[in-house]
Structures are given as structure tokens and as C-alpha cells.
Design a protein around this motif. Structure first.
Motif, PDB file in Angstrom:
ATOM      1  N   ARG A  27       3.570  -2.133   8.993  1.00  0.00           N
ATOM      2  CA  ARG A  27       4.727  -1.684   9.789  1.00  0.00           C
ATOM      3  C   ARG A  27       6.001  -2.391   9.343  1.00  0.00           C
ATOM      4  O   ARG A  27       7.079  -1.803   9.333  1.00  0.00           O
ATOM      5  CB  ARG A  27       4.493  -1.947  11.280  1.00  0.00           C
ATOM      6  N   GLU A  28       5.864  -3.669   8.989  1.00  0.00           N
ATOM      7  CA  GLU A  28       7.033  -4.453   8.563  1.00  0.00           C
ATOM      8  C   GLU A  28       7.451  -4.158   7.128  1.00  0.00           C
ATOM      9  O   GLU A  28       8.514  -4.595   6.692  1.00  0.00           O
ATOM     10  CB  GLU A  28       6.720  -5.947   8.724  1.00  0.00           C
ATOM     11  N   ASN A  29       6.590  -3.431   6.403  1.00  0.00           N
ATOM     12  CA  ASN A  29       6.900  -3.066   5.011  1.00  0.00           C
ATOM     13  C   ASN A  29       6.730  -1.550   4.841  1.00  0.00           C
ATOM     14  O   ASN A  29       5.839  -1.072   4.129  1.00  0.00           O
ATOM     15  CB  ASN A  29       5.977  -3.814   4.044  1.00  0.00           C
ATOM     16  N   PRO A  30       7.599  -0.773   5.486  1.00  0.00           N
ATOM     17  CA  PRO A  30       7.403   0.678   5.554  1.00  0.00           C
ATOM     18  C   PRO A  30       7.568   1.402   4.218  1.00  0.00           C
ATOM     19  O   PRO A  30       7.176   2.564   4.106  1.00  0.00           O
ATOM     20  CB  PRO A  30       8.477   1.125   6.558  1.00  0.00           C
ATOM     21  N   LYS A  31       8.150   0.731   3.224  1.00  0.00           N
ATOM     22  CA  LYS A  31       8.365   1.405   1.929  1.00  0.00           C
ATOM     23  C   LYS A  31       7.114   1.421   1.052  1.00  0.00           C
ATOM     24  O   LYS A  31       7.100   2.054  -0.003  1.00  0.00           O
ATOM     25  CB  LYS A  31       9.517   0.727   1.181  1.00  0.00           C
ATOM     26  N   LEU A  32       6.084   0.729   1.470  1.00  0.00           N
ATOM     27  CA  LEU A  32       4.851   0.726   0.678  1.00  0.00           C
ATOM     28  C   LEU A  32       4.218   2.113   0.693  1.00  0.00           C
ATOM     29  O   LEU A  32       4.105   2.751   1.741  1.00  0.00           O
ATOM     30  CB  LEU A  32       3.853  -0.289   1.257  1.00  0.00           C
ATOM     31  N   GLY A  33       3.792   2.577  -0.481  1.00  0.00           N
ATOM     32  CA  GLY A  33       3.169   3.885  -0.586  1.00  0.00           C
ATOM     33  C   GLY A  33       1.698   3.838  -0.182  1.00  0.00           C
ATOM     34  O   GLY A  33       1.131   2.769   0.062  1.00  0.00           O
ATOM     35  N   VAL A  34       1.074   5.021  -0.142  1.00  0.00           N
ATOM     36  CA  VAL A  34      -0.328   5.125   0.256  1.00  0.00           C
ATOM     37  C   VAL A  34      -1.217   4.327  -0.690  1.00  0.00           C
ATOM     38  O   VAL A  34      -2.115   3.587  -0.250  1.00  0.00           O
ATOM     39  CB  VAL A  34      -0.768   6.609   0.275  1.00  0.00           C
ATOM     40  N   ASN A  35      -0.998   4.448  -1.992  1.00  0.00           N
ATOM     41  CA  ASN A  35      -1.814   3.723  -2.970  1.00  0.00           C
ATOM     42  C   ASN A  35      -1.608   2.219  -2.874  1.00  0.00           C
ATOM     43  O   ASN A  35      -2.553   1.438  -3.037  1.00  0.00           O
ATOM     44  CB  ASN A  35      -1.500   4.198  -4.393  1.00  0.00           C
ATOM     45  N   ASP A  36      -0.361   1.811  -2.600  1.00  0.00           N
ATOM     46  CA  ASP A  36      -0.071   0.383  -2.443  1.00  0.00           C
ATOM     47  C   ASP A  36      -0.831  -0.194  -1.249  1.00  0.00           C
ATOM     48  O   ASP A  36      -1.449  -1.258  -1.328  1.00  0.00           O
ATOM     49  CB  ASP A  36       1.435   0.154  -2.235  1.00  0.00           C
ATOM     50  N   ARG A  37      -0.795   0.527  -0.146  1.00  0.00           N
ATOM     51  CA  ARG A  37      -1.492   0.070   1.061  1.00  0.00           C
ATOM     52  C   ARG A  37      -2.996   0.003   0.835  1.00  0.00           C
ATOM     53  O   ARG A  37      -3.662  -0.929   1.281  1.00  0.00           O
ATOM     54  CB  ARG A  37      -1.184   1.003   2.234  1.00  0.00           C
ATOM     55  N   ALA A  38      -3.519   1.009   0.154  1.00  0.00           N
ATOM     56  CA  ALA A  38      -4.956   1.031  -0.118  1.00  0.00           C
ATOM     57  C   ALA A  38      -5.361  -0.158  -0.982  1.00  0.00           C
ATOM     58  O   ALA A  38      -6.387  -0.814  -0.719  1.00  0.00           O
ATOM     59  CB  ALA A  38      -5.342   2.338  -0.803  1.00  0.00           C
ATOM     60  N   PHE A  39      -4.559  -0.472  -2.000  1.00  0.00           N
ATOM     61  CA  PHE A  39      -4.863  -1.613  -2.869  1.00  0.00           C
ATOM     62  C   PHE A  39      -4.816  -2.914  -2.080  1.00  0.00           C
ATOM     63  O   PHE A  39      -5.711  -3.769  -2.195  1.00  0.00           O
ATOM     64  CB  PHE A  39      -3.865  -1.667  -4.034  1.00  0.00           C
ATOM     65  N   ILE A  40      -3.781  -3.081  -1.264  1.00  0.00           N
ATOM     66  CA  ILE A  40      -3.624  -4.325  -0.494  1.00  0.00           C
ATOM     67  C   ILE A  40      -4.782  -4.488   0.490  1.00  0.00           C
ATOM     68  O   ILE A  40      -5.385  -5.567   0.591  1.00  0.00           O
ATOM     69  CB  ILE A  40      -2.270  -4.320   0.251  1.00  0.00           C
ATOM     70  N   ALA A  41      -5.120  -3.414   1.209  1.00  0.00           N
ATOM     71  CA  ALA A  41      -6.209  -3.498   2.193  1.00  0.00           C
ATOM     72  C   ALA A  41      -7.535  -3.822   1.515  1.00  0.00           C
ATOM     73  O   ALA A  41      -8.296  -4.682   1.982  1.00  0.00           O
ATOM     74  CB  ALA A  41      -6.323  -2.188   2.964  1.00  0.00           C
ATOM     75  N   GLU A  42      -7.805  -3.155   0.391  1.00  0.00           N
ATOM     76  CA  GLU A  42      -9.058  -3.418  -0.319  1.00  0.00           C
ATOM     77  C   GLU A  42      -9.117  -4.856  -0.818  1.00  0.00           C
ATOM     78  O   GLU A  42     -10.152  -5.520  -0.719  1.00  0.00           O
ATOM     79  CB  GLU A  42      -9.212  -2.443  -1.492  1.00  0.00           C
ATOM     80  N   ALA A  43      -7.989  -5.350  -1.338  1.00  0.00           N
ATOM     81  CA  ALA A  43      -7.961  -6.719  -1.859  1.00  0.00           C
ATOM     82  C   ALA A  43      -8.132  -7.742  -0.742  1.00  0.00           C
ATOM     83  O   ALA A  43      -8.927  -8.681  -0.865  1.00  0.00           O
ATOM     84  CB  ALA A  43      -6.648  -6.963  -2.612  1.00  0.00           C
ATOM     85  N   VAL A  44      -7.424  -7.557   0.370  1.00  0.00           N
ATOM     86  CA  VAL A  44      -7.502  -8.521   1.469  1.00  0.00           C
ATOM     87  C   VAL A  44      -8.920  -8.576   2.034  1.00  0.00           C
ATOM     88  O   VAL A  44      -9.498  -9.664   2.204  1.00  0.00           O
ATOM     89  CB  VAL A  44      -6.482  -8.164   2.576  1.00  0.00           C
TER      90      VAL A  44
ATOM     91  N   MET B 164      -4.533   3.043 -10.559  1.00  0.00           N
ATOM     92  CA  MET B 164      -3.220   2.447 -10.318  1.00  0.00           C
ATOM     93  C   MET B 164      -2.994   1.282 -11.276  1.00  0.00           C
ATOM     94  O   MET B 164      -3.844   0.395 -11.409  1.00  0.00           O
ATOM     95  CB  MET B 164      -3.141   1.933  -8.869  1.00  0.00           C
ATOM     96  N   ARG B 165      -1.870   1.305 -11.965  1.00  0.00           N
ATOM     97  CA  ARG B 165      -1.537   0.224 -12.896  1.00  0.00           C
ATOM     98  C   ARG B 165      -0.917  -0.929 -12.114  1.00  0.00           C
ATOM     99  O   ARG B 165       0.076  -0.771 -11.410  1.00  0.00           O
ATOM    100  CB  ARG B 165      -0.561   0.734 -13.961  1.00  0.00           C
ATOM    101  N   LEU B 166      -1.527  -2.103 -12.236  1.00  0.00           N
ATOM    102  CA  LEU B 166      -1.093  -3.268 -11.474  1.00  0.00           C
ATOM    103  C   LEU B 166       0.203  -3.834 -12.045  1.00  0.00           C
ATOM    104  O   LEU B 166       0.363  -3.973 -13.269  1.00  0.00           O
ATOM    105  CB  LEU B 166      -2.184  -4.340 -11.504  1.00  0.00           C
ATOM    106  N   THR B 167       1.137  -4.173 -11.170  1.00  0.00           N
ATOM    107  CA  THR B 167       2.422  -4.748 -11.564  1.00  0.00           C
ATOM    108  C   THR B 167       2.626  -6.085 -10.861  1.00  0.00           C
ATOM    109  O   THR B 167       1.931  -6.396  -9.880  1.00  0.00           O
ATOM    110  CB  THR B 167       3.578  -3.811 -11.165  1.00  0.00           C
ATOM    111  N   PRO B 168       3.579  -6.897 -11.331  1.00  0.00           N
ATOM    112  CA  PRO B 168       3.888  -8.140 -10.612  1.00  0.00           C
ATOM    113  C   PRO B 168       4.241  -7.907  -9.142  1.00  0.00           C
ATOM    114  O   PRO B 168       3.918  -8.716  -8.279  1.00  0.00           O
ATOM    115  CB  PRO B 168       5.084  -8.706 -11.389  1.00  0.00           C
ATOM    116  N   ALA B 169       4.887  -6.765  -8.858  1.00  0.00           N
ATOM    117  CA  ALA B 169       5.247  -6.460  -7.459  1.00  0.00           C
ATOM    118  C   ALA B 169       3.998  -6.259  -6.604  1.00  0.00           C
ATOM    119  O   ALA B 169       3.953  -6.694  -5.445  1.00  0.00           O
ATOM    120  CB  ALA B 169       6.125  -5.211  -7.418  1.00  0.00           C
ATOM    121  N   HIS B 170       2.977  -5.604  -7.185  1.00  0.00           N
ATOM    122  CA  HIS B 170       1.718  -5.438  -6.442  1.00  0.00           C
ATOM    123  C   HIS B 170       1.113  -6.791  -6.095  1.00  0.00           C
ATOM    124  O   HIS B 170       0.665  -7.022  -4.971  1.00  0.00           O
ATOM    125  CB  HIS B 170       0.701  -4.640  -7.271  1.00  0.00           C
TER     126      HIS B 170
END
Length: 421
Positions: free
Chosen positions: A34-51, A1-7
């Protein structure tokens, strides 16, 4: 996944929501998604791994970053532990950020104090010094910084392990038999198993191998009366029911209606008809007292610090304290004493925690035995050998991620004498 400012922006917002740690990190993250339902599967995976990666390495990051904000913690984690190089990060950060990130990457972990290298708070490091050498503390800490694998338990009522492994492979999911639990499968990677037909039809449940081994220590027989005293969402109750081939009777006690409600869909999938969830107020509830002296097997997976699950729940390092552990010890002793009253003469009780602290484990058991002379301590290694499980950690079962690739689980097996001496 290519990281962007939005990520970066979204992951920073997620971390900002989690970091007060007023509630478990995984529940806060689920609410964020749940509050950000537009996040894709890859986005969620990146966020969870980072947190969770930041929570695992927070002591180091906060020590070496001058101003530790959610954004700087994220950048520091990505550069030092996530494997991103400066060339990838430079387009996303200022020149000043790039400068401190380069300095952070050059800091050697080995140059830090033991508590920072092990990623344990000072109070916990001090407790560990009471029964471990520095090298052992460091090894334990490092093993707890690694993400946990995903283990499954095959529901023996509906399938066998070889069949499930073959079906997983046909679905493109690779795994292998766990080394100790005869019902366990360890998956490679983190596939989304909860939509797989094996899961939805109850043939497999997600359960760490260490937790599965409790069932083999308890070893209920088909027509036994069994109590799972602190059942939670019922994973171990379901396992016991499968061992008993849906015969006999299992009472799944818990003080949380929400946790027991989570058991209902799992019970429906499992094919079991011998499991009875029971909401209780506390360990002295009338529902408990009515069963005194009637039960063949009792499992007490006691409320504990959870420190043995730091691979999965790294936030517990900040959510526990010496004071909270003292409170837990009082609760553990009271629950064990109450649960022991349920046993018939000759009955077996297994006391377990997901902690590596002796004060929650051996000391609770030793204090109980001193006050209850009709109980004797069984040898866990011998009980597992009877089940053809090659695991010998001595009289007590004490598992660790470093030695056994499981959560840090403890268990003791106790037996009530057949008659008064």
C-alpha cells in the motif's frame, strides 16, 4: 523477470519491514505494498515470493551467512533456493558478495543439524522428538518448506464442481478436483482468483481442503441449529450454510469485530440467508449462555499455534514459543468446555486446530472427555466414510502436507449422550 538493482533494493526494504515479526508477515507485506503503490504485479509477486522464501529457509541462511542482514539474506535465498546462478547475480553485487555467495551455494543442506534441515526452532524440534522419529521430523519440516497450493471450495448453493472446473478452464485457469473434499478444487499455480467472476459472484471461496473436511465431519442437517464457535472471517460458516441449503440457523461467533466484518461481503456473495454473525467478548459471553442445550452441531476451530500452516505462514516459527503454547492450551480447554454446553442431547461437536502438536490436540480432547463423561469420541474415519470420503487417519483426523497435500489439520468429533447414564 530480469532482476535489476531496483528489485533488490525494494525487496530488501520489504524484508527489513517484515523481519522484526512483531505482526504477521502477510499483513506487514500488504501494508508495504500500500505504501509503494507504483510497484507492478510482477514486482509484488517477486517480493512476496522472496520474503516468504527467506522466512521458510531463515535458519539455514542465518547459520551459513557470516553477517545476516536483510540484503545478505535476500542474496543468499536467491542463490540457494530461488534458482538464480552466479552469472545472473554477479552484475548486481560486489566481488566480495560474489565470493561468499559462491561458498554458500556449495554448502550441502544435509550437512546441517536436524533443526536447520527441518527449519524448526530448537524448542519445537525438542517437542517433536517426544512423539516422532528424526526421519519423520525431517520429512515434516521439508514438507512445510514447500509453498501451499491454492484450494477453492465450490459453493454448492450456487454451482457444482464440474461446472466450475469447466468455467475456470475457459478462463485459462487450470485446476483439478481435490482428492478428499467433494467440494474442493486445487488450482495449478497461483492465479489471481479474487477478480474472477466465479469468486465475485460467490460460486467459489478460497479454502484449504483440510478446512473443508471439517464441514463433512460436522455434517449439519438442513434444519439444524449450528454454532461456529471461533468463526474468524467465516469461511467454515459459509460452507456449513451451503451444506444446509440455507435452511436452519448458523451462529458465527468470534471475539474480533474486524474478522466478522470481513465475513460481511463474503456472506453477501454467498446467497445464504441462514447465517448470523455474532460478536462475543469471550467464551462465557451471555450470547453463548443463552443457547445452552439448544444446538444440534457445534464447530470449535480453536485458537492454536498455527504450526500446521507453516507453508503459508512461515513466520509463526518465530512468533510462537513454549510459553505461548501453554497459554493457548488453557484457552483451548476453556473454549471446548464452554462450547460443549451448547449441545442438545445427541448433538455433535467437532474440535479442530491447525496444529500437529498432541498437546493442542489429542491431549485437550482426552482431558475434556475425562471431565465430561456424558461425551463420547466418534471415529472420524467412519464419519468421513459416511460422506463417501476415502480418508482414514484413525479415530482422529490428522492431516499433513507430506501425506495429504493439505495444511497440518487435526480434528476430533464428540457426541453428547441422549440421556444421563
Amino acid at each position: 523477470m530480469r532482476l535489476t538493482p531496483a528489485h533488490l533494493e525494494t525487496a530488501t526494504a520489504a524484508l527489513r519491514a517484515v523481519l522484526p515479526l512483531e505482526h504477521p508477515a502477510d499483513s506487514i507485506l500488504r501494508r508495504f505494498f500500500r505504501e509503494n503503490p507504483k510497484l507492478g504485479v510482477n514486482d509484488r509477486a517477486f517480493i512476496a515470493e522472496a520474503v516468504f522464501g527467506i522466512l521458510r529457509h531463515r535458519f539455514f541462511l542465518e547459520r551459513v551467512i557470516d553477517i545476516a542482514t536483510p540484503r545478505s539474506l535476500l542474496l543468499g535465498y536467491l542463490a540457494k533456493f530461488h534458482g538464480m546462478n552466479l552469472r545472473e547475480l554477479t552484475p548486481l553485487v560486489s566481488e566480495a558478495d560474489a565470493k561468499w555467495i559462491a561458498q554458500l551455494k556449495a554448502v550441502r543442506l544435509e550437512s546441517q543439524p536436524l533443526a536447520v534441515q527441518a527449519e524448526f526452532p530448537d524448542w519445537l524440534t525438542e517437542k517433536l522428538h517426544g512423539f516422532m522419529e528424526e526421519r519423520e521430523i525431517l520429512d515434516l519440516g521439508r514438507s512445510m518448506q514447500e509453498p501451499a497450493p491454492l484450494d477453492l471450495r465450490v459453493n454448492a448453493l450456487l454451482a457444482n464442481r464440474e461446472e466450475v472446473l469447466a468455467l475456470l478452464k475457459s478462463d485459462g485457469i487450470e485446476g483439478d478436483a481435490t482428492p478428499y473434499s467433494p467440494a474442493g478444487i486445487r488450482l495449478f499455480g497461483k492465479p489471481g482468483i479474487n477478480r474472477n467472476e466465479l469468486f465475485t459472484t460467490g460460486k467459489v471461496e478460497v479454502q484449504d481442503e483440510s478446512s473443508q473436511l471439517l464441514g463433512y465431519l460436522l455434517a449439519p442437517r438442513r434444519r439444524d441449529m449450528v454454532v461456529d464457535f471461533c468463526a474468524g472471517a467465516g469461511g467454515k460458516s459459509l460452507m456449513l450454510g451451503a451444506f444446509m441449503r440455507s435452511q436452519g440457523r448458523i451462529y458465527a461467533f468470534d471475539t474480533s469485530e474486524k474478522r466478522l466484518n470481513n465475513l460481511k461481503p463474503r456472506l453477501k456473495r454467498s446467497g445464504l440467508s441462514n447465517l448470523y454473525p455474532q460478536l462475543i467478548v469471550n467464551e462465557n459471553d451471555l450470547k453463548v449462555k443463552r443457547l445452552a442445550g439448544k444446538i444440534d452441531r457445534v464447530l470449535v476451530d480453536a485458537p492454536c499455534s498455527g504450526l500446521g500452516t507453516l507453508r503459508r505462514n512461515p513466520d509463526l516459527k518465530w512468533r510462537q514459543s513454549p510459553h505461548s503454547i501453554e497459554e493457548l492450551k488453557r484457552k483451548q480447554g476453556a473454549i471446548l468446555a464452554s462450547a460443549s454446553n451448547l449441545l442438545k442431547p445427541g448433538g455433535r461437536l467437532v474440535y479442530a486446530t491447525c496444529s500437529f502438536l498432541p498437546e493442542e490436540n489429542q491431549e485437550i480432547v482426552e482431558n475434556f472427555l475425562a471431565a465430561h463423561p456424558l461425551f463420547t469420541l466418534l471415529n472420524c474415519a467412519e464419519l468421513l466414510a459416511q460422506q463417501k470420503i476415502p480418508l482414514d487417519t484413525g479415530v482422529f483426523m490428522q492431516l499433513s502436507p507430506r501425506s495429504h497435500h493439505t495444511d497440518g489439520f487435526f480434528a476430533a468429533a464428540l457426541e453428547l449422550a441422549n440421556s444421563k447414564k
